[in-house]
Structures are given as C-alpha cells and as structure tokens.
Write an enzyme that holds these catalytic residues in place. Structure first.
Site, PDB file in Angstrom:
ATOM      1  N   GLU B  52      53.119  52.850  41.938  1.00  0.00           N
ATOM      2  CA  GLU B  52      54.475  52.460  41.541  1.00  0.00           C
ATOM      3  C   GLU B  52      54.803  53.014  40.142  1.00  0.00           C
ATOM      4  OE1 GLU B  52      54.912  48.195  41.605  1.00  0.00           O
ATOM      5  OE2 GLU B  52      57.080  48.272  41.252  1.00  0.00           O
ATOM      6  N   LYS B 126      63.252  49.870  45.398  1.00  0.00           N
ATOM      7  CA  LYS B 126      62.567  48.588  45.629  1.00  0.00           C
ATOM      8  C   LYS B 126      63.596  47.510  45.961  1.00  0.00           C
ATOM      9  CE  LYS B 126      58.912  45.864  43.349  1.00  0.00           C
ATOM     10  NZ  LYS B 126      58.057  45.892  42.137  1.00  0.00           N
ATOM     11  N   CYS B 162      55.489  47.726  46.447  1.00  0.00           N
ATOM     12  CA  CYS B 162      54.834  46.504  45.961  1.00  0.00           C
ATOM     13  C   CYS B 162      55.422  45.217  46.547  1.00  0.00           C
ATOM     14  CB  CYS B 162      54.866  46.496  44.434  1.00  0.00           C
ATOM     15  SG  CYS B 162      53.508  45.535  43.695  1.00  0.00           S
ATOM     16  N   LYS B 195      41.969  38.612  43.385  1.00  0.00           N
ATOM     17  CA  LYS B 195      43.255  38.985  43.995  1.00  0.00           C
ATOM     18  C   LYS B 195      43.106  40.048  45.085  1.00  0.00           C
ATOM     19  CE  LYS B 195      48.004  39.923  42.361  1.00  0.00           C
ATOM     20  NZ  LYS B 195      48.736  40.455  41.193  1.00  0.00           N
ATOM     21  N   LEU B 308      32.115  38.926  12.640  1.00  0.00           N
ATOM     22  CA  LEU B 308      30.986  38.446  13.450  1.00  0.00           C
ATOM     23  C   LEU B 308      30.471  37.152  12.829  1.00  0.00           C
ATOM     24  CD1 LEU B 308      28.875  41.687  14.094  1.00  0.00           C
ATOM     25  CD2 LEU B 308      30.696  40.703  15.501  1.00  0.00           C
ATOM     26  N   GLY B 311      28.488  33.456  16.453  1.00  0.00           N
ATOM     27  CA  GLY B 311      28.816  32.612  17.608  1.00  0.00           C
ATOM     28  C   GLY B 311      29.029  33.446  18.867  1.00  0.00           C
ATOM     29  N   LYS B 529      51.527  28.394  17.566  1.00  0.00           N
ATOM     30  CA  LYS B 529      50.454  29.318  17.190  1.00  0.00           C
ATOM     31  C   LYS B 529      50.230  30.370  18.277  1.00  0.00           C
ATOM     32  CE  LYS B 529      47.284  26.166  14.830  1.00  0.00           C
ATOM     33  NZ  LYS B 529      45.844  25.862  14.788  1.00  0.00           N
TER      34      LYS B 529
END
Lengths: 558, 558
Positions: B52, B126, B162, B195, B308, B311, B529
């Site tokens: 597509e 489409k 699609c 999927k 880094l 963790g 946030k």
C-alpha cells in the site's frame, strides 16, 4: 453592545445557557445545568438550551469508549431529569447534550436529549461527524440516522448538533421539507480568530433554508488545546441577528418565539442582548487567558511559574497569566547567565514589578560550571546546556510549590525549532504557542494600550517590545543571526503551515527561493520537537498539534 | 520454514515484493520498486505486487493535503512507468500504491495503480478508510466508489487495498458477484503481537467469499510509532496457505496462478516459501529492533546514546539498540549519584562490556550540589533534580555527537507516571514504551537464551534481570514502595488500558478495590506526561499515543 426589548406573552420563551463545562465532571456539569435552570425559571423560560455534550463536557475523545463512563453519564441524565422535576421550576424543556450508546453496535453516539417532566425525553443523535482539523468524531461516534422534530406548546422545533448545520443535506434538508417553526442547535465550536461571523452567516443560510429562526448555543471555556468562545446567538428566518451573547464568559440569554411563529411580536418584554464582536487582538488575547485559566481550574492548579528572560515572549505570557490567575499566584524566575545583558535583567524585574508577581533571581553560573567541568561542550550543545539548566529550575519550582510550569515559546519558534527541547520548552501549558512572533508584539502593544485606556499600569515594559529579540545563549546573539526577519518569516510560515502551500506555491506567493528553502527545511526538521511540546490554546485556523498531523519521519523535500 | 516447488508454465507468475519504503522519499521508493522489478524480471514474473502507498510511503498523514506533494507523487509514478518500459524487463504488470487526487473535491485518495507498457494504467481507490486505533484515513482521503477487475493474460484480477478486505461488503461483495480468478490486495498493516494469523484467517474468509486465491502483500519497516512486519502471503480459494513470506525483512516471494485458474497445477517449477510464524517473544523483540533501526536510518542517525542505570529497562534498550545499529555505535552513560548502589554501577559496566558499547561514567554529584545550593529541594523535587541532571547529560551527548537519545521507560512506568518528565523521559525514540514491565523481563530472558542457543555472549547481566527494580533516587528506594507488585499491576493495566475496562469491570475481573483505585488514579493523572513522551514502536493492541487519545483535562473518576 446594544440591548432591546422583546415581549413574550403567549410566546415560547427560550433561554440560551452558554456554560463552561469540564470533560468527565458529570456531577459538576449537572449541578451547573440545575443552577442555570433555576435562573431561567425565575424568568419563566419554557425551554433552556445548553451546549453540545453538556453533561460529559466536550470533546471527550476516547473516553467515549469506556462503557462505565457512558453508563454513568446516562444515569446522571436520569437523575438530573428527576432533580429538575423535584426542584419545581415550572417544568421547562431542558435541552442538553450527552454521550449515548448505539446498542446494536455498542458504539458511542453524540446525543441531544430533552429533560422534561422527570424524564429523559426525545433523543437526537448527531448526523454529520466532523473528522478534520482538531476533530476525531468519526473515530468515536456512530452517526445518527434520523431527524427529530419536537412539538412544544404547539410549535414544531427541529434539533441539530453543531456540524449538522455545516452541511446542507441530512437532517437540515429533511426538516426544511417537513417544515419547522424553530431550529435549535447545540454546539461545541472551538475558537479561532474571526470565526464568529462565519458561524452567524452559516446559521443565517440555514434559517433561510428551513424558513424558521435558528438558535445557536455554543459552549464557553478551555479544554486542553481548545478554547470555546461562546458567542451564542439567534437569527430570524430571514437571517437577521436577534440575540448575541458575549464571548469568553458564561451567559444566560433570552429570546421569545411569538405565538404566530414570528419573533419579537409577543407581549411580555424580554430584554435581548446584541453583544458586539470583539476586535481581533482582544478576542485572541482573551482566548489565551481563558485557555490558561480553565486549564488551571480544571486541573486544580492555583498558581504558575515561568522563566522571565526580559524578552517579549515571557513578558506576554506573564501578562496573560496575571489576567488568568492574578500576579500574586505567579512565580517569575530570572535565571541570568554570563550572556544575559543588564538590560534583560532590568526588563524582567520591571515586568515583575508591574504585574506584582513573585520575582526570584537564580543565576545559573555555578550549575553551568559544574556541567562544563564534566562535559566541556561547545557551540549549540553549550547553548542548550544553559536553556536546560533553566528548565530544571523552572520544574523545581513546579514540583516544590505545586505550580503549573508555563512554556513561553511562540508559533514562529515552534515552527522553526528555535527553542531548546527540555530547556525553554518545559511546561504543562504553553499559552502563546499558536501566536506568530509578529502577533506576540501586536498583542503586547494591545494589552498595554488597553491598560492605558483604563488608567492602569501598562503590564509590559516598552523595552521588551522594542528591543531586537535574542535568546542570549552566546555573546551578542540575535534571532536574526539564525532566522529571516520575523515580518517575512511569519508570512512564509502562515502560507506553508496554515495554507499547506508547497515550494512552488510559496514561490508563486512571491517569496524568494532562499527564504523558502530555509524556512521549509527548518519547519520539516523540527517536527520531533513539536511532538513533545506542551499543549496550548489554538487561536488560528491551523495550530500545531492534533490540528496538523505530520509524520516525523518524512523524507519529502521540495 | 518449509519450501516447496510449484510450476508456472502457461500460468501467471506473480511476485510479492515486500519492501521497506520511507514516507515522502518518492525517488528512493521508486528506485526500490525498479530494483525489485529487475529481480522479478530475472524470474520472468508477469506481475510484481508492492505494498500500500508504495511510492509515497505509509502512512503519510496530513502530508496528503499538500498539493505539491500529490503532484510530485503523480509525476514520479509517470516517470517510473516510463523507466520500467525503458529497462526492458519483459513489461510485467507492476502494482503499486500511491496518493491520488479526487479532482472534483481536490481531496487526496489512497490509490492503487498498475504500471504497464510505459503508462500508469488502471486506478483503484481504497473504499473503506480505517479511522480507528492509529488510523486517520477518513480524515485524509475521499473513499473510492467503484471496484476494479483487470484482465491480465485472460485472467480476471480483482483489486483491493488493506481495509477493503476487512469488510464483507463494498468491493469484495461486488467482485464476488461478478466473479474473479484472483484477488490482489496491497497492505500497510501495522504489527501487533499475534496479528499474523488474524490477517490470514481473514484473507481465507475472503478467498472463500470471492471463490478465488487471495494475494496479500504487506509492507515491512518502521515508520515513527508503527512497525510493519511484512509476513505477506497467498491463500488458495479454499483458504489454504500457499506462500508465506518471513516477517521483519524485505522479501521477494513468488507464486503462480495456473492457466486453469487453479494454483500449483502449472508446469515450470516455482519455489514457494512457507515461513513459520515467529514465537511471541521473538516477534515483539524484532519489532522493537526494526522500529528503532528504521527510525535511525530514515532520520539519518548512525548512533544512539542512553543512560545506563544498571536496571533492566536500560539494559534491554541497550540490547535492542545493539541489534539495531551495533554496539560500537552506542554511547552508554552511567550517571551515579550518592544513592546509586555499587551493584548498579557494576551491572551497567558489565552490560556495556557484553555489548561492546562506548561506556562513560559521569557522576552527577557536583551538578546536584550546584542546584541544591540554590534551590534546597526536598522529597520528590529533590529526586527529580537527579533524574533531570541525567537528562541534561544524555542530551549533551546527543547534541555534541549527533546521536539519537533513547528514552528507556516501559509501558507500566508510562502508565503510572513513574518517571521524571525531562529527566529519564528525554529522547527522540523510546524503544520499549509499549512493553509492560513483566514483558521487559520476559524479553530480556528470551534475548539471553537466544544468544546462548547461538553460542554468543548473553547481552544482559543476569543481575539486572533478577534484582528488585529501583529508581535509586533516595536511600533504599524500591519501585514496590510506590507501585503494586508488577505481576499484579500489569494485569490491571492491561484490562484498564487495552480493554478500556472501567472500575466496575475491573472489580468484576477480580482485582481488589484498593489496587484498582490506586492504578486508575495513577494512570489518569499521568496523561500530561505521556503526551510529551517520545515516540516508540506499537507492539500491543493498544499503545499509548495516537492509539489512545484521552483528554488531559478529564475529571471523570470512578
């Protein structure tokens, strides 16, 4: 502003309740409906009309998909209908918007209901779902399939929700064919400069189409990046304006439909209002103030903090904030570096004094040295460190005093990426992000003039308005070192962003190739920064954010 | 993985060109089409089918509105048709997607064209425009009105794009009624875990509906927050799978439609491939790697930097980055404070050594003291200062070495707001933002096991996987001080976010009221946030970002 008398005996008295709701606040919004119905009852209104999605607030976005929210909204409407009956208000027909459910597909609907006689009566579902610009309604709602005409006191009253009247077909043409005495529309129409007359011309056209008066009730208030300006109105069947509520304030207007179906022909006097349109500078400024004020109130902030550089952007933001929450609730922080001029510090202090805000000076020299001892940065990286130290300090005020941090960037900066991400770009809200730099200057001048007219202290130091703009991140730096002159830049930006003009179009607009190339390159490369920029009020026809959804990864270069 | 022979003499040989395009890169995408057509010509393919919106890349979002872009895309298709003819490739029918224009309304269309004999031949638009989840196509495109059936070498070939095959009606039912020998679909179907089988089951259903084989070509590659996994395939008229391309790589597959209209019955051998589905951990990990890799390549980054901590989150991100761009292109910065344990520093160093990345230690003590001498912060504000100093340092590396800064937050943190905005949240890309914390541990274990299986060094220190998670922003801090246990938290988050379960639903799911209340409150309050968080690859059915559009200002509390 002009007031004139109408009369209402034997006629249908309609109250236009232009209120400020909050998304998700079902109880608060219902309480406000009750409050306005009480006021309208004291005038013996037959109908009280509220804005689109009154009970849920608008727009609710994907909150619509939460089934428990839809059920709670529906229960709240039921309760409100009973409360209205119990309150003994003469049982007016109360028109509110809410979220419904298409039971067949378990999908949300944008619904209008009439509360009457203790019941949720008559449902109309929005037919045309706007899915352009800032709107995603086709994503969320199932469209309504049928028009609804109510019979109230012998008058045939057609219903429509917002976008429905922007289209000639659908429910409007259906109602025109069937014949109505009055068209009632409830709206959540976001502000952009000069939009008021567009709405009224449109409603006039629809009034002539349905051969009946049109009542247009719009919500007022800020919701994230949108500001709703109110400005509700009534137009007669011939399109003449009969009532016009003021912008940017809650308002309860009245208008009477006479027994004969003609307005203004009834016996009891009704004082109608014809508010003037606000001039452009004032409406844009007030949109910024209301956007910030409502963001604060609805998110439980009582104060703000921001960096004060002595420049025009932070000065205008501080003035807007002072109008939104009062100078005593503002913390303005001057954060000079070795590159900050004496003049800038004086201008920042002068501004703080004019607005009566908390003014604190935090020089950033020691933090800068601590970083540089480790990092030894040069060039842009060195410039950015200064902006980011300031960002850390502003956020420290926000965290320690529970203040909303304000980002002070304007649309020209945001367009060109002329800001430091995580530096001057930090904040929860960005009051002037949709104002081009030239507009920032215009509004600053307007605000000062307005103060002068009312015998008040001009809030913004003249020096902040007239001096050449500089980020002051290196010796002798000026914006004009990196950017075209703002008068030119802003014209190119307006064409490139708001009109989606490509390179050929911009050349045809008369801009020189070098400027066009520079501006397009800057704008395209800054998309990733804009994506992380705080929210701010949309005031133009095309704001950055959900109004303009461009990929970050985008190799198209013209 | 299984290979088997087909034969193609007298039959129609179709090439499935699963390619990685870049949004806006008209020349680059056209060059890739040419390249794959050359390869397919060497096998004498009659048709070459691309994904597509091949020429424009996908999704182009609001770039579709720029008229100069649409004209350039159209000119590029014309040129490509001529170039294909001039290249003397035996004139195959080349099926590509691009953007068209609905001339009546001057609106974009999502278009499929066939390049043949030097011309842009046959256009199909489409019909069904997805406008849910991450998709905004109803916003952008005008839907197509008619189905298209081509006659190629005597075979009736139906076209679909699609979403058209996700619906039973429209062009599919029209083609079923008219009769076709083959259905060709071109797709831009973004990855989410598991999927692949959904797509194949759907295609099988449509194959039975139209009584013909279905070819499904999907794009591969990363585009901002989407990853396309490829996995193109062919199913027979009875729904049986005949060809299956591998995921996450460009691939040119072949399949022959026999002269009789039955597949696999022709004379010349065609080697078809039946790639296995990747196991869940591997496909999610590879999606994260490809998302990052393509973001880097398409935005011209050759290296990355990240903090880094020792963790698990930063360790997994570093491992993903090493797989995307190689350890030698990674700058890992350890930024210990007084609260960082010796163990954390050792784990960070161990990780760096395992991945062969540039490892630098920048202790933040002097910067912290410089800020605290001025600000005297306590509590959360003091904790945030440390995270923000680290953010400044990471961005200094990004600015001074032109590196892409990586944010290392996971979905559980992002959900609960358990991160410092402008601190650990800085970056241009966030590779694991759609992985819940428990999934982060699973993928880390999987990656180590994978290394072991291939006799390689396990990239992630075991200690980073097994130790209790801590932000180490105060003495003895543990994530479990502020958050429910991750095993429980992640279950609640999945139900609340991916299933939009409200409070009642969550209680019915069996979660205790206290946990439900805590989690809902944390998630609701952190929306502002998340809005400013960097992009990262969607790998679940509902990622934060454009997949879940909730208002920040939202008073609904259940």
């Amino acid at each position: 502003m002009e007031e004139r008398d109408q009369s209402s005996d034997g006629s249908l008295l309609v109250a236009l309740a232009q209120i400020d709701t909050c998304v998700g606040d079902l109880d608060g919004n219902a309480a406000k409906v009750m409050d306005y119905c009480r006021k309208a009852a004291s005038r013996k209104a037959d109908m009280v009309i509220f804005p689109e999605m009154t009970l849920t607030g608008y727009p609710i976005e994907d909150l619509a998909f939460r089934a428990t929210f839809r059920r709670a909204a529906w229960a709240r409407a039921d309760q409100l209908a009973r409360d209205l009956k119990d309150a003994d208000l003469g049982d007016p027909y109360v028109v509110v918007g809410t979220v419904g459910t298409d039971r067949e597909h378990d999908r949300p609907r944008n619904r209008m209901v009439v509360l009457h006689d203790g019941l949720v009566w008559a449902g109309y579902d929005k037919h045309f779902l706007p899915n352009y610009g800032v709107f995603d309604e086709y994503r969320i709602f199932t469209p309504g399939e049928k028009s609804v005409i109510l019979d109230i006191k012998g008058r045939r009253i057609g219903l429509a929700i917002c976008e429905d009247i922007w289209q000639e077909g659908g429910p409007i043409s259906d109602m025109a064919a069937k014949g109505i005495d009055l068209l009632v529309t409830i709206n959540g129409s976001p502000f952009e400069e000069g939009k008021g007359h567009v709405r009224r011309e449109l409603a006039a056209k629809r009034a002539r189409q349905v051969k009946a008066p049109v009542i247009y009730v719009n919500q007022v208030g800020g919701q994230d990046d949108l500001v709703f300006d109110g400005g509700s109105f009534v137009v007669d069947a011939d399109g003449a304006i009969l009532e016009h509520s003021p912008q940017f304030v809650e308002h309860l207007g009245y208008w009477a439909l006479s027994a004969s179906g003609e307005s203004g022909a009834s016996a009891q006097p009704v004082r109608s209002l014809l508010a003037d349109d606000l001039p452009g500078d004032e409406e844009v400024y007030r949109a910024c103030v209301l956007g910030l004020k409502d963001y604060m109130v609805k998110n439980h902030f009582t104060g703000v903090c921001l960096g004060l550089s002595g420049g025009i952007d932070s000065a205008l933001v501080a003035a807007i904030a002072a109008d939104a929450c009062g100078g005593s609730n503002i913390w303005g922080i001057s954060m000079p570096s070795r590159y900050s001029s004496e003049g800038s510090r004086d201008d920042a202090a002068d501004l703080a004094q004019r607005l009566g805000l908390h003014y604190e000076v935090k020089a950033i020299g020691s933090e800068f040295d601590a970083f540089q001892d480790e990092l030894h940065l040069e060039g842009v990286a060195e410039e950015n460190i200064q902006a980011r130290i300031r960002g850390v300090i502003v956020m420290a005020y926000s965290n320690s005093k529970d203040l909303l941090a304000l980002a002070t960037g304007n649309k020209s900066e945001l367009a060109c990426g002329y800001s430091t991400i995580y530096g001057d770009a930090v904040g929860g809200y960005a009051p002037i992000k949709d104002l081009l730099k030239t507009r920032v200057w215009e509004l600053a001048r307007w605000r000062n003039q307005e103060a002068k007219l009312h015998g008040q202290v001009e809030p913004i130091p003249v020096n902040s308005i007239v001096k050449p703009p500089s980020a002051e991140l290196r010796e002798g730096q000026k914006d004009s070192d990196s950017l075209p002159d703002y008068a030119l830049l802003d014209q190119v930006l307006e064409a490139y962003i708001e009109k989606a003009h490509g390179r050929e179009d911009l050349l045809a607009d008369g801009f020189d190739p070098e400027t066009v190339n520079t501006v397009m390159r800057l704008v395209d490369r800054a998309e990733w920064k804009r994506r992380q920029y705080p929210l701010g009020p949309k005031v133009t026809s095309l704001a950055f954010g959900r109004d303009r959804r461009l990929p970050i990864t985008n190799a198209f270069r013209e």
